[in-house]
Design a protein around this motif. Structure first.
Motif, PDB file in Angstrom:
ATOM      1  N   ALA A  81       0.828  -1.205   0.000  1.00 41.77           N
ATOM      2  CA  ALA A  81       0.000   0.000   0.000  1.00 41.77           C
ATOM      3  C   ALA A  81       0.860   1.251   0.000  1.00 41.77           C
ATOM      4  O   ALA A  81       0.589   2.214  -0.739  1.00 41.77           O
ATOM      5  CB  ALA A  81      -0.928  -0.014   1.215  1.00 41.77           C
ATOM      6  N   GLY A  82       1.921   1.269   0.817  1.00 44.35           N
ATOM      7  CA  GLY A  82       2.808   2.419   0.857  1.00 44.35           C
ATOM      8  C   GLY A  82       3.519   2.646  -0.459  1.00 44.35           C
ATOM      9  O   GLY A  82       3.701   3.797  -0.898  1.00 44.35           O
ATOM     10  N   ILE A  83       3.940   1.576  -1.100  1.00 50.30           N
ATOM     11  CA  ILE A  83       4.609   1.672  -2.403  1.00 50.30           C
ATOM     12  C   ILE A  83       3.651   2.261  -3.436  1.00 50.30           C
ATOM     13  O   ILE A  83       4.020   3.148  -4.221  1.00 50.30           O
ATOM     14  CB  ILE A  83       5.109   0.280  -2.840  1.00 50.30           C
ATOM     15  CG1 ILE A  83       6.293  -0.151  -1.950  1.00 50.30           C
ATOM     16  CG2 ILE A  83       5.515   0.280  -4.310  1.00 50.30           C
ATOM     17  CD1 ILE A  83       6.610  -1.627  -2.045  1.00 50.30           C
ATOM     18  N   ALA A  84       2.410   1.790  -3.432  1.00 50.73           N
ATOM     19  CA  ALA A  84       1.420   2.298  -4.381  1.00 50.73           C
ATOM     20  C   ALA A  84       1.129   3.780  -4.141  1.00 50.73           C
ATOM     21  O   ALA A  84       0.932   4.559  -5.090  1.00 50.73           O
ATOM     22  CB  ALA A  84       0.138   1.481  -4.283  1.00 50.73           C
ATOM     23  N   ALA A 114       2.670  -5.208  -4.641  1.00 48.26           N
ATOM     24  CA  ALA A 114       2.292  -3.949  -5.291  1.00 48.26           C
ATOM     25  C   ALA A 114       2.322  -4.064  -6.811  1.00 48.26           C
ATOM     26  O   ALA A 114       1.912  -3.126  -7.506  1.00 48.26           O
ATOM     27  CB  ALA A 114       3.233  -2.833  -4.845  1.00 48.26           C
ATOM     28  N   GLY A 115       2.796  -5.190  -7.319  1.00 50.14           N
ATOM     29  CA  GLY A 115       2.898  -5.372  -8.760  1.00 50.14           C
ATOM     30  C   GLY A 115       4.151  -4.785  -9.353  1.00 50.14           C
ATOM     31  O   GLY A 115       4.355  -4.839 -10.569  1.00 50.14           O
ATOM     32  N   ALA A 116       5.019  -4.192  -8.510  1.00 49.78           N
ATOM     33  CA  ALA A 116       6.312  -3.696  -8.997  1.00 49.78           C
ATOM     34  C   ALA A 116       7.212  -4.883  -9.323  1.00 49.78           C
ATOM     35  O   ALA A 116       6.990  -6.001  -8.860  1.00 49.78           O
ATOM     36  CB  ALA A 116       6.959  -2.801  -7.950  1.00 49.78           C
ATOM     37  N   SER A 190       6.753   1.828   4.354  1.00 44.48           N
ATOM     38  CA  SER A 190       6.290   0.440   4.409  1.00 44.48           C
ATOM     39  C   SER A 190       5.400   0.125   5.596  1.00 44.48           C
ATOM     40  O   SER A 190       4.702  -0.890   5.598  1.00 44.48           O
ATOM     41  CB  SER A 190       7.490  -0.510   4.423  1.00 44.48           C
ATOM     42  OG  SER A 190       8.265  -0.346   5.607  1.00 44.48           O
ATOM     43  N   ARG A 191       5.418   0.988   6.623  1.00 42.62           N
ATOM     44  CA  ARG A 191       4.650   0.665   7.827  1.00 42.62           C
ATOM     45  C   ARG A 191       3.424   1.546   8.022  1.00 42.62           C
ATOM     46  O   ARG A 191       2.582   1.240   8.859  1.00 42.62           O
ATOM     47  CB  ARG A 191       5.537   0.802   9.080  1.00 42.62           C
ATOM     48  CG  ARG A 191       6.789  -0.072   9.100  1.00 42.62           C
ATOM     49  CD  ARG A 191       6.475  -1.563   9.044  1.00 42.62           C
ATOM     50  NE  ARG A 191       7.624  -2.367   9.452  1.00 42.62           N
ATOM     51  CZ  ARG A 191       8.526  -2.891   8.632  1.00 42.62           C
ATOM     52  NH1 ARG A 191       8.427  -2.678   7.328  1.00 42.62           N
ATOM     53  NH2 ARG A 191       9.517  -3.616   9.108  1.00 42.62           N
ATOM     54  N   THR A 192       3.299   2.624   7.231  1.00 46.10           N
ATOM     55  CA  THR A 192       2.200   3.561   7.467  1.00 46.10           C
ATOM     56  C   THR A 192       1.254   3.683   6.280  1.00 46.10           C
ATOM     57  O   THR A 192       0.395   4.565   6.271  1.00 46.10           O
ATOM     58  CB  THR A 192       2.749   4.952   7.821  1.00 46.10           C
ATOM     59  OG1 THR A 192       3.533   5.451   6.734  1.00 46.10           O
ATOM     60  CG2 THR A 192       3.600   4.892   9.078  1.00 46.10           C
ATOM     61  N   GLY A 193       1.407   2.814   5.284  1.00 49.45           N
ATOM     62  CA  GLY A 193       0.485   2.862   4.157  1.00 49.45           C
ATOM     63  C   GLY A 193      -0.944   2.575   4.615  1.00 49.45           C
ATOM     64  O   GLY A 193      -1.185   1.634   5.368  1.00 49.45           O
ATOM     65  N   THR A 194      -1.865   3.415   4.173  1.00 50.16           N
ATOM     66  CA  THR A 194      -3.258   3.258   4.601  1.00 50.16           C
ATOM     67  C   THR A 194      -4.192   2.867   3.465  1.00 50.16           C
ATOM     68  O   THR A 194      -5.347   2.531   3.706  1.00 50.16           O
ATOM     69  CB  THR A 194      -3.766   4.577   5.222  1.00 50.16           C
ATOM     70  OG1 THR A 194      -3.634   5.632   4.249  1.00 50.16           O
ATOM     71  CG2 THR A 194      -2.970   4.924   6.467  1.00 50.16           C
ATOM     72  N   GLY A 195      -3.699   2.924   2.237  1.00 50.45           N
ATOM     73  CA  GLY A 195      -4.555   2.614   1.096  1.00 50.45           C
ATOM     74  C   GLY A 195      -4.736   1.125   0.902  1.00 50.45           C
ATOM     75  O   GLY A 195      -4.146   0.303   1.614  1.00 50.45           O
ATOM     76  N   PRO A 196      -5.546   0.747  -0.068  1.00 49.55           N
ATOM     77  CA  PRO A 196      -5.765  -0.667  -0.350  1.00 49.55           C
ATOM     78  C   PRO A 196      -4.561  -1.293  -1.050  1.00 49.55           C
ATOM     79  O   PRO A 196      -3.752  -0.597  -1.666  1.00 49.55           O
ATOM     80  CB  PRO A 196      -6.983  -0.650  -1.272  1.00 49.55           C
ATOM     81  CG  PRO A 196      -6.897   0.678  -1.970  1.00 49.55           C
ATOM     82  CD  PRO A 196      -6.342   1.629  -0.945  1.00 49.55           C
ATOM     83  N   VAL A 197      -4.470  -2.600  -0.951  1.00 49.92           N
ATOM     84  CA  VAL A 197      -3.452  -3.334  -1.700  1.00 49.92           C
ATOM     85  C   VAL A 197      -3.815  -3.252  -3.182  1.00 49.92           C
ATOM     86  O   VAL A 197      -4.973  -3.471  -3.549  1.00 49.92           O
ATOM     87  CB  VAL A 197      -3.391  -4.810  -1.250  1.00 49.92           C
ATOM     88  CG1 VAL A 197      -2.387  -5.587  -2.080  1.00 49.92           C
ATOM     89  CG2 VAL A 197      -3.038  -4.882   0.227  1.00 49.92           C
TER      90      VAL A 197
END
Length: 554
Positions: A81-84, A114-116, A190-197
């Motif tokens: 999610a954080g990467i996205a 994340a598909g990366a 990497s630890r604070t992403g709040t969005g969807p996968v």
């Protein structure tokens, strides 16, 4: 946990990915599905399935951190999610360069989820290699440690991004440099992403990740491994090695290497519920302590380390007691060293001869001692098509030497974005030219006898002689240079630079400093310098490296 997902996207990166990628021919792909070699599943599904089946079992551990399968799965989701949220889209390439640690697994699965497409850089790679990988892959981000092994990766990253502005993000695990634009905390991302996968396009034919070659001819190449072929690679290897949930696998070699990553490695261990332990220090003292602390049962080494570990049993107080299987590969293991390993470390020695491009050969558990000690195994898969050919491309009889050619369900069909290299490295009917000289027995076992390509196999790392020579020739005191392999009891082969100087000769230390300044990895620098007045040549005027070696070893 049940992750939420975003709507599927079709990023521009996907089209760029396909442009540089040679897919499996449709007829062969279909045959691999029908035979059951391909399961049509994404590589990151291995973790999702493991978390569902063994949520509370320890998945990964290092000297400071332990995570269960459920915890690792949740961390991968959050990292994805954080990467996205950074705008890194499915299909974008990301240079991944972390030392052996639990965080390596978090980062790898976060990127995959994340598909990366992770570009699996080794900790020893320096600016010359990183810049090449960034250019060929068109990477949009770099994920590094702050420092490791006494090297500051942040300084290198700043130089890289200055020259390659398409690398928009530098994610640092550890301390950030002050006021460096584009540098972000990996922990925060990497630890604070709040969005969807991200909801990834189910298309599985493209690369899951890009391994790096040893640079056997010129600069290292990028090796595209697909979801189907790499899932087979690791799961079939786990089955062959009889890996089970009760096993503990030690990653002692650099984790981004194909060998400790998927042969069966981290991915194979994860697929059966086994625990993976990471150590960044493969010395006998540190590794034996890790084996004792975690009850390690399986690990993989290059011959130089295997021999050192075996010898160290004479003086280290914590000699391994729990090892049931020791895999040795990356270079040929001499028969006398194989016997030493089986006596001192474990009778469960397994020789492995493979390549990041695909084909894996293993001696089998239960094989006679003579087979284990004198051969490098036979192919993993019944569908591996192996040819041993002479210089004219004709197959040789069993027992005769020739170059190894291969194609199969987990061997690539082309390097990434490397049209010229593909013309040299693949036959018109899709066989990969390995560059290895082998002898095949009637039973299909292979014995490695040498190399066709101009490469030095130093401590399990392929070093391109051509690439090193090109770097040496940029030194103002170097008139001509030849890089050759000399035998070495510890490294297998050491790098010798035979150099003709103009004016005052440079010292080995000065050449090292020059190569370091050009970003050449430490393992690819000369161990020995031999000044010469002239380099011998063949009848057609080429540098005669055989004559150089003969002169230096007589």
């Amino acid at each position: 946990m049940t992750p939420t997902t975003a709507q599927p996207t079709e990023p521009a990166a996907q089209s760029a990915l396909r442009q540089g990628f040679t897919a499996f021919p449709a007829d062969r792909a279909q045959s691999y599905r029908e035979a059951g070699y391909w399961a049509d599943r994404r590589l990151d599904s291995l973790l999702r399935d493991a978390a569902a089946q063994w949520p509370d079992r320890t998945a990964i551990a290092d000297p400071t951190e332990t995570r269960t399968f459920a915890e690792l799965d949740a961390l991968a989701d959050r990292a994805a999610a954080g990467i996205a949220e950074l705008g890194i889209q499915p299909g974008d390439r990301v240079l991944l360069q972390l030392p052996n640690s639990a965080e390596f697994a978090v980062a790898l699965f976060g990127l995959l989820r994340a598909g990366a497409v992770p570009v699996m850089c080794l900790p020893g790679h320096r600016l010359a290699e990183l810049a090449h990988f960034a250019e060929v892959s068109e990477a949009v981000a770099l994920l590094i440690a702050d420092t490791a092994g006494g090297f500051d990766y942040r300084t290198m990253a700043a130089e890289l991004t200055a020259a390659h502005p398409h690398v928009r993000h530098v994610l640092v695990h550890g301390n950030l440099p002050e006021n460096q634009e584009g540098f972000l905390s990996w922990t925060t991302v990497s630890r604070t992403g709040t969005g969807p996968v991200p909801n990834i396009d189910p298309e599985l034919a493209g690369p899951a990740l890009l391994l790096v070659s040893g640079g056997t001819t010129g600069a290292p190449k990028l090796i595209p491994r697909t979801h189907q072929d790499y899932v087979y690679n690791c799961t079939a290897s786990a089955t062959l090695c009889e890996l089970g949930a009760e096993d503990v696998y030690l990653v002692a070699l650099p984790a981004a290497h194909n060998f400790p990553l998927a042969c069966p490695g981290l991915l194979g261990a994860l697929s059966v519920g086994a625990t993976t332990v990471f150590t960044a220090d493969p010395s006998p003292e540190a590794a034996f302590a890790a084996i004792d602390a975690h009850g390690v049962t399986v690990t993989a080494l290059v011959p130089a380390l295997a021999k050192l570990w075996a010898q160290a049993c004479d003086w280290e107080p914590l000699a391994p007691k729990s090892l049931r299987l020791l895999q040795v590969g990356g270079a040929k293991l001499a028969a006398e060293d194989a016997r030493l390993v089986r006596t001192a470390l474990t009778p469960g020695l397994q020789q492995v001869f493979g390549m990041a491009e695909g084909l894996l050969n293993y001696t089998r558990i239960g094989d006679p001692a003579e087979i284990v000690e004198t051969t490098q195994g036979r192919p993993l898969c019944p569908a591996d098509e192996v040819r041993v050919v002479d210089e004219d491309g004709h197959e040789v009889a069993a027992g005769n030497e020739g170059e190894l050619l291969v194609r199969g369900p987990y061997t690539i069909n082309g390097y990434f974005n490397a049209e010229a290299a593909n013309e040299r490295s693949f036959t018109p009917d899709g066989f990969y030219r390995s560059g290895d000289r082998v002898r095949r027995s009637q039973g299909g076992y292979l014995e490695v006898t040498g190399r066709v390509k101009d490469v030095i196999l130093r401590g399990g790392e392929n070093v391109s002689a051509l690439d090193l020579e090109e770097h040496l020739l940029t030194h103002p005191a170097v008139w001509s240079a030849a890089a050759v392999a000399l035998p070495d009891d510890y490294l297998g082969e050491k790098i010798c630079a035979a150099v003709v100087f103009t004016g005052t000769p440079a010292t080995l230390a000065e050449l090292h400093s020059h190569l370091e300044g050009r970003g050449v990895a430490s393992h690819a620098r000369p161990d020995v310098l031999v000044p010469m007045t002239t380099l011998p040549t063949t009848a057609v005027g080429k540098i005669d490296k055989k004559a150089i070696v003969a002169q230096l070893t007589k």
